[in-house]
Design an enzyme around this catalytic site. Structure first.
Site, PDB file in Angstrom:
ATOM      1  N   ASP A  12       0.838  -1.195   0.000  1.00 51.42           N
ATOM      2  CA  ASP A  12       0.000   0.000   0.000  1.00 51.42           C
ATOM      3  C   ASP A  12       0.874   1.246   0.000  1.00 51.42           C
ATOM      4  OD1 ASP A  12      -2.012  -1.741   0.192  1.00 51.42           O
ATOM      5  OD2 ASP A  12      -2.755  -1.083   2.159  1.00 51.42           O
ATOM      6  N   ASP A  18       3.937   1.666  -1.173  1.00 48.80           N
ATOM      7  CA  ASP A  18       4.529   1.936  -2.484  1.00 48.80           C
ATOM      8  C   ASP A  18       3.488   2.468  -3.461  1.00 48.80           C
ATOM      9  OD1 ASP A  18       7.028   1.240  -1.655  1.00 48.80           O
ATOM     10  OD2 ASP A  18       6.785  -0.874  -2.162  1.00 48.80           O
ATOM     11  N   PHE A  19       2.282   1.919  -3.336  1.00 45.41           N
ATOM     12  CA  PHE A  19       1.203   2.409  -4.187  1.00 45.41           C
ATOM     13  C   PHE A  19       0.979   3.897  -3.924  1.00 45.41           C
ATOM     14  CE2 PHE A  19      -3.176   3.425  -5.144  1.00 45.41           C
ATOM     15  CZ  PHE A  19      -3.386   2.818  -6.376  1.00 45.41           C
ATOM     16  N   ASP A  20       0.908   4.250  -2.646  1.00 44.49           N
ATOM     17  CA  ASP A  20       0.677   5.655  -2.292  1.00 44.49           C
ATOM     18  C   ASP A  20       1.799   6.553  -2.812  1.00 44.49           C
ATOM     19  OD1 ASP A  20      -1.624   4.961  -1.091  1.00 44.49           O
ATOM     20  OD2 ASP A  20      -0.836   4.976   0.950  1.00 44.49           O
ATOM     21  N   SER A  69     -37.191  -2.790 -16.645  1.00 42.58           N
ATOM     22  CA  SER A  69     -37.324  -3.570 -15.401  1.00 42.58           C
ATOM     23  C   SER A  69     -37.238  -5.045 -15.764  1.00 42.58           C
ATOM     24  CB  SER A  69     -38.684  -3.365 -14.770  1.00 42.58           C
ATOM     25  OG  SER A  69     -38.828  -2.092 -14.311  1.00 42.58           O
ATOM     26  N   LEU A  70     -37.301  -5.869 -14.774  1.00 37.20           N
ATOM     27  CA  LEU A  70     -37.332  -7.310 -15.032  1.00 37.20           C
ATOM     28  C   LEU A  70     -38.677  -7.866 -14.580  1.00 37.20           C
ATOM     29  CD1 LEU A  70     -33.812  -8.331 -13.674  1.00 37.20           C
ATOM     30  CD2 LEU A  70     -34.519  -8.160 -16.060  1.00 37.20           C
ATOM     31  N   GLU A  82     -27.549 -15.472 -12.971  1.00 37.87           N
ATOM     32  CA  GLU A  82     -26.713 -14.511 -12.246  1.00 37.87           C
ATOM     33  C   GLU A  82     -27.358 -14.183 -10.912  1.00 37.87           C
ATOM     34  OE1 GLU A  82     -26.506 -11.095 -14.788  1.00 37.87           O
ATOM     35  OE2 GLU A  82     -25.732 -12.279 -16.466  1.00 37.87           O
ATOM     36  N   LYS A 137     -28.934 -11.682  -8.266  1.00 41.52           N
ATOM     37  CA  LYS A 137     -29.598 -10.388  -8.366  1.00 41.52           C
ATOM     38  C   LYS A 137     -29.105  -9.516  -7.212  1.00 41.52           C
ATOM     39  CE  LYS A 137     -34.101  -8.371  -9.401  1.00 41.52           C
ATOM     40  NZ  LYS A 137     -34.120  -7.240  -8.503  1.00 41.52           N
ATOM     41  N   ASP A 154     -28.482  -6.539  -4.762  1.00 42.17           N
ATOM     42  CA  ASP A 154     -29.425  -5.580  -4.207  1.00 42.17           C
ATOM     43  C   ASP A 154     -28.708  -4.251  -3.971  1.00 42.17           C
ATOM     44  OD1 ASP A 154     -31.918  -4.910  -3.486  1.00 42.17           O
ATOM     45  OD2 ASP A 154     -31.891  -5.868  -1.521  1.00 42.17           O
ATOM     46  N   TYR A 169     -23.006  -6.347 -15.348  1.00 40.58           N
ATOM     47  CA  TYR A 169     -23.625  -7.584 -15.849  1.00 40.58           C
ATOM     48  C   TYR A 169     -24.250  -7.460 -17.226  1.00 40.58           C
ATOM     49  CZ  TYR A 169     -27.365  -5.164 -13.295  1.00 40.58           C
ATOM     50  OH  TYR A 169     -28.219  -4.226 -12.789  1.00 40.58           O
ATOM     51  N   LYS A 215     -37.390 -14.176  -7.525  1.00 40.03           N
ATOM     52  CA  LYS A 215     -37.245 -13.556  -6.209  1.00 40.03           C
ATOM     53  C   LYS A 215     -37.283 -14.620  -5.125  1.00 40.03           C
ATOM     54  CE  LYS A 215     -37.598  -9.020  -7.139  1.00 40.03           C
ATOM     55  NZ  LYS A 215     -38.091  -7.746  -6.800  1.00 40.03           N
ATOM     56  N   CYS A 238     -43.722  13.217  23.272  1.00 39.08           N
ATOM     57  CA  CYS A 238     -42.442  12.510  23.327  1.00 39.08           C
ATOM     58  C   CYS A 238     -42.392  11.608  24.560  1.00 39.08           C
ATOM     59  CB  CYS A 238     -41.302  13.519  23.374  1.00 39.08           C
ATOM     60  SG  CYS A 238     -39.699  12.744  23.630  1.00 39.08           S
ATOM     61  N   CYS A 262     -39.639  13.032  27.096  1.00 34.93           N
ATOM     62  CA  CYS A 262     -39.697  14.317  27.789  1.00 34.93           C
ATOM     63  C   CYS A 262     -41.096  14.927  27.815  1.00 34.93           C
ATOM     64  CB  CYS A 262     -38.714  15.300  27.156  1.00 34.93           C
ATOM     65  SG  CYS A 262     -39.225  15.857  25.532  1.00 34.93           S
ATOM     66  N   CYS A 292     -39.376  15.106  18.089  1.00 29.72           N
ATOM     67  CA  CYS A 292     -39.552  15.829  19.342  1.00 29.72           C
ATOM     68  C   CYS A 292     -38.780  17.137  19.205  1.00 29.72           C
ATOM     69  CB  CYS A 292     -39.017  15.016  20.518  1.00 29.72           C
ATOM     70  SG  CYS A 292     -38.841  16.040  21.992  1.00 29.72           S
ATOM     71  N   CYS A 350     -34.549  17.228  25.767  1.00 32.75           N
ATOM     72  CA  CYS A 350     -35.031  15.860  25.612  1.00 32.75           C
ATOM     73  C   CYS A 350     -33.819  14.922  25.762  1.00 32.75           C
ATOM     74  CB  CYS A 350     -35.661  15.725  24.236  1.00 32.75           C
ATOM     75  SG  CYS A 350     -36.301  14.093  23.906  1.00 32.75           S
TER      76      CYS A 350
HETATM   77  P1  AMP Z   1     -36.633  -4.857 -10.538  1.00 33.73           P
HETATM   78  O1  AMP Z   1     -36.128  -3.576  -9.915  1.00 33.73           O
HETATM   79  O2  AMP Z   1     -37.191  -5.831  -9.535  1.00 33.73           O
HETATM   80  O3  AMP Z   1     -37.457  -4.648 -11.747  1.00 33.73           O
HETATM   81  O4  AMP Z   1     -35.322  -5.609 -11.038  1.00 33.73           O
HETATM   82  C1  AMP Z   1     -34.519  -5.043 -12.008  1.00 33.73           C
HETATM   83  C2  AMP Z   1     -33.262  -4.580 -11.362  1.00 33.73           C
HETATM   84  O5  AMP Z   1     -32.501  -5.674 -10.891  1.00 33.73           O
HETATM   85  C3  AMP Z   1     -32.350  -3.919 -12.339  1.00 33.73           C
HETATM   86  O6  AMP Z   1     -32.692  -2.581 -12.532  1.00 33.73           O
HETATM   87  C4  AMP Z   1     -31.022  -4.066 -11.656  1.00 33.73           C
HETATM   88  O7  AMP Z   1     -30.807  -2.935 -10.834  1.00 33.73           O
HETATM   89  C5  AMP Z   1     -31.177  -5.238 -10.719  1.00 33.73           C
HETATM   90  N1  AMP Z   1     -30.226  -6.329 -10.944  1.00 33.73           N
HETATM   91  C6  AMP Z   1     -29.451  -6.873  -9.974  1.00 33.73           C
HETATM   92  N2  AMP Z   1     -28.668  -7.851 -10.457  1.00 33.73           N
HETATM   93  C7  AMP Z   1     -28.924  -7.945 -11.782  1.00 33.73           C
HETATM   94  C8  AMP Z   1     -28.413  -8.768 -12.834  1.00 33.73           C
HETATM   95  N3  AMP Z   1     -27.514  -9.724 -12.605  1.00 33.73           N
HETATM   96  N4  AMP Z   1     -28.898  -8.564 -14.085  1.00 33.73           N
HETATM   97  C9  AMP Z   1     -29.834  -7.613 -14.307  1.00 33.73           C
HETATM   98  N5  AMP Z   1     -30.361  -6.818 -13.364  1.00 33.73           N
HETATM   99  C10 AMP Z   1     -29.921  -6.966 -12.106  1.00 33.73           C
HETATM  100 ZN    ZN Z   2     -38.430  14.589  23.741  1.00 34.65          ZN
END
Ligand code: AMP
Ligand code: ZN
Length: 671
Positions: A36, A38-40, A85-86, A115, A117, A119, A226, A313, A407, A410, A425, A431
């Site tokens: 690290d 040397d990187f810096d 969307s999916l 893949e 999903k 979050d 992805y 899901k 509250c 208090c 509050c 408080c």
């Molecule tokens: P939803 O919001 O339920 O319609 O799901 C779609 C969202 O899933 C996309 O907008 C991505 O943000 C998310 N997502 C997470 N992992 C993946 C993946 N491997 N491929 C595509 N979408 C993904």
């Molecule tokens: Zn309070």
């Protein structure tokens, strides 16, 4: 050897290339080849060159990763390709139906890529000629917000690509926070007296919209890419595209799997339904994509989502239990959180006794009654939530839950802030949790930085009625601390010295520390620049305050209200009488001598006798000037341990005097 300009340009480019490679080794390949430190050093060398030769500016230089810029508004950008969307599925029957629909449409066998999903927050990043050009949030799918500067700070997002990449394309993916970094952020927030964030997903998307890119950097976000999208498609299948993307330097999913049959897909899903709990990040399902791009084109899109992709899901585990009571917690900022106390029940491997209800609207929406039987679920959130009520078990006499008006700590009547569902509050000064919160904030690192005084000690001191506001710290005596639980002589002494030391903290930090609503670190700095003493700030009108850059009516009114309160004035008077810095400069502008008059200084390497800030301050106090790069204008280079490129450069120039730390001190002592 005199540097000619081409040599310098070459040097800058070599350094950038080398640093990009080290970055990839570290964050993507997990096999760093240098320390690290040397990187810096390399990074510092590059930063110096860039400062000196701004004509070679590159927005994708590795030095851009540290952030520092401020984005006031994030411009809206149209997506060149819509971000769909999916479709969702919840069981294997849904998946079989989906496969049938596909086969009916294309009349061929299909392969799938499975893949995780992730979050987090989805993102679209444009690369042109191998360089990151623009990053945009999903927004409504048609247009999103441009957050390029913030995305550049994310360590595993490549700024420059390698290999055989197309000239113009978008990479889509997810920006997420690991559980570890999420916990780290919340721990720090707690220390700073702030309410914790709810979950990693919201924290990730919130972080992407912060104005200071340097702050975004500190959040420690990660990426996974992805999806490749462009007019130019250099492959026949999604799987190949993922492999190519990986070879260009993108972090793609390690867990993605090419499945020849739906049976393999199901196996993948069953495996991750359990194993997901052991991942370092959160996922909320699996995404399946038809592998062949030709088949994808044949299948096309519905109004909302691609027909060639499907989200699966995971079921959040759900149990039923009895609601015993609702209690209300008051946070350190005064925010009220209703909490459901439940009859203990086993859920996803842990016993659950409580669930957050978030706010009044949610209680109303659930139509929650006393002693209802409720369904509790553990989803992406850390804390389980109530998702419904089994009304069949409700008795006729059971009454609706009525939200509190006062509250619980208090007794003050609660207020609801416009546009927010949350109650507060308003009794900031008395408080109990807010009083404690304010003192925790006062001692926090970015404020008065009183080490050794943790939140527990502050709570104890408050319970013992020894402190009630920040001014009280300064009259604490060691003898008062010693009787406290788990307080050793040494810790007591450390606390007292820490408090004493805080009297040297500059005004801007004190101003931040006293906790005027809406006055954060940056605002405090701006205020001090324009109102160098607390008196001037106190006497400023709202109009005058509004004239300061970045200060709007909301902040100005809050400042005016603060100073209109006699209790605050008393606290300020007391702080002043104890010697806390309530005006600018005392410590920085003070002139001790002029022995360094007109001389320029630069510090490099690891300093051990003093910090860099302290050293620079000493230079100024003795009439010298600090400069940021080695050049012919530099008189003295002060070197600590392991000095690198700057030292070499200074030696090359030949006219610069090179000092060690002690020699620097001797220079000042000459006065
Ligand atoms: P939803 O919001 O339920 O319609 O799901 C779609 C969202 O899933 C996309 O907008 C991505 O943000 C998310 N997502 C997470 N992992 C993946 C993946 N491997 N491929 C595509 N979408 C993904
Ligand atoms: Zn309070």
């Amino acid at each position: 050897m005199p540097d000619n300009i081409e040599n310098i340009q070459q040097k800058i480019e070599d350094l950038r290339k080398e640093l990009h490679q080290h970055n990839e080794n570290y964050y993507l390949l997990d096999t760093p080849t240098i320390s690290d430190f040397d990187f810096d050093m390399l990074l510092e060398e590059l930063r110096d060159l860039e400062a000196k030769y701004p004509e070679f500016y590159d927005e994708n230089s590795p030095t851009m990763r540290v952030g520092g810029g401020i984005t006031k508004v994030f411009p809206t950008v149209q997506h060149r390709f819509r971000m769909y969307s999916l479709d969702n599925s919840y069981d294997f029957d849904d998946l079989e139906d989906w496969e049938k629909r596909i086969i009916k449409a294309i009349d061929e066998p299909v392969e799938f890529v499975a893949e995780l999903k992730y979050d987090g927050a989805s993102i679209s990043i444009l690369y042109e000629n191998g360089k990151l050009v623009q990053a945009v949030t999903r927004g409504d799918g048609f247009q999103g917000d441009e957050i390029t500067a913030n995305v550049r700070t994310i360590s595993d997002v490549p700024l420059k690509l390698k290999g055989d990449f197309p000239a113009h394309f978008f990479m889509r993916g997810e920006i997420y926070l690991t559980r570890k970094n999420f916990d780290k952020i919340n721990k720090q927030r707690e220390e700073d007296g702030l309410d914790p964030f709810m979950n990693p997903r919201n924290t990730a998307s919130g972080s992407l919209k912060m104005q200071h890119s340097g702050e975004v950097r500190k959040r420690g976000l990660s990426s996974v890419l992805y999806q490749y999208i462009s007019e130019e498609i250099p492959a026949e299948s999604h799987w190949e595209l993922l492999e190519k993307a990986k070879s260009w330097g993108f972090k793609t999913s390690q867990q993605a799997k090419l499945c020849k049959t739906l049976a393999e897909v199901k196996e993948f899903i069953s495996y991750w339904d359990i194993e997901r709990h052991n991942l370092p990040f959160e996922i909320d399902g699996i995404v399946l994509k038809v592998n062949s791009l030709k088949q994808q084109r044949q299948l096309g899109y519905t109004a909302k989502s691609p027909r060639w992709a499907m989200a699966y899901k995971f079921k959040a585990e759900k149990v039923e239990t009895e609601l015993q009571t609702v209690s209300y917690q008051v946070g350190r900022t005064g925010a009220i959180t209703p909490v459901a106390n439940l009859k203990p029940v086993l859920l996803a491997g842990t016993i659950v006794k409580r669930a957050s209800l978030h706010n009044e609207d949610i209680i109303k929406k659930l139509d929650l009654h006393e002693h209802d039987f409720v369904y509790v679920e553990k989803g992406g959130e850390i804390i389980p939530k109530i998702v419904g009520v089994n009304t069949e078990k409700r008795t006729a006499e059971s009454k609706e839950i009525e939200y509190i008006k006062h509250c619980p700590e208090c007794g003050t009547e609660l207020v609801k802030i416009e546009d927010q569902a949350i109650h507060f509050c308003p009794n900031e000064l008395h408080c109990p949790p807010q009083v404690v919160g304010r003192m925790i904030h006062y001692v926090s690192r970015k404020a008065l930085n009183i080490d050794n005084l943790g939140s527990e000690t502050i709570e104890q001191l408050y319970r013992e009625r020894l402190i009630e506001n920040p001014a009280d710290f300064y009259v604490l005596k060691k003898e008062q601390l010693l009787p406290l639980e788990r307080m050793a002589e040494k810790s007591a002494q450390n606390i007292i010295s820490g408090i004493e030391k805080s009297k040297e903290i500059p005004f801007e930090k004190v101003l931040y520390g006293i906790g005027i609503k809406h006055v954060g670190e940056t605002v405090a700095k701006k205020l001090v620049k324009n109102f160098p003493t607390i008196e001037e700030l106190k006497n400023a009108t709202v109009e005058e305050l509004c004239q300061v850059e970045d200060i709007g009516t909301k902040i100005a009114v809050s400042i005016a209200e603060f100073f209109a309160n006699p209790e605050n004035i008393l606290m300020i008077e007391r702080l002043k009488s104890y010697g806390v810095q309530l005006e600018k400069g005392e410590s920085t502008n003070e002139v001790l001598s002029n022995v360094l008059d007109g001389k320029t200084f630069l510090f490099t390497g690891k300093l051990s006798l003093f910090t860099r800030e302290a050293a620079e301050e000493m230079v100024e106090k003795h009439g010298g000037k600090n400069i940021s790069a080695v050049s012919k204008n530099l008189n003295y280079l002060v070197v600590g341990e392991k000095a690198g490129s700057k030292l070499k450069k200074a030696q090359d120039i030949g006219t610069i005097e090179i000092l060690d730390e002690q020699q620097f001190l001797d220079l000042i002592e000459k006065k």
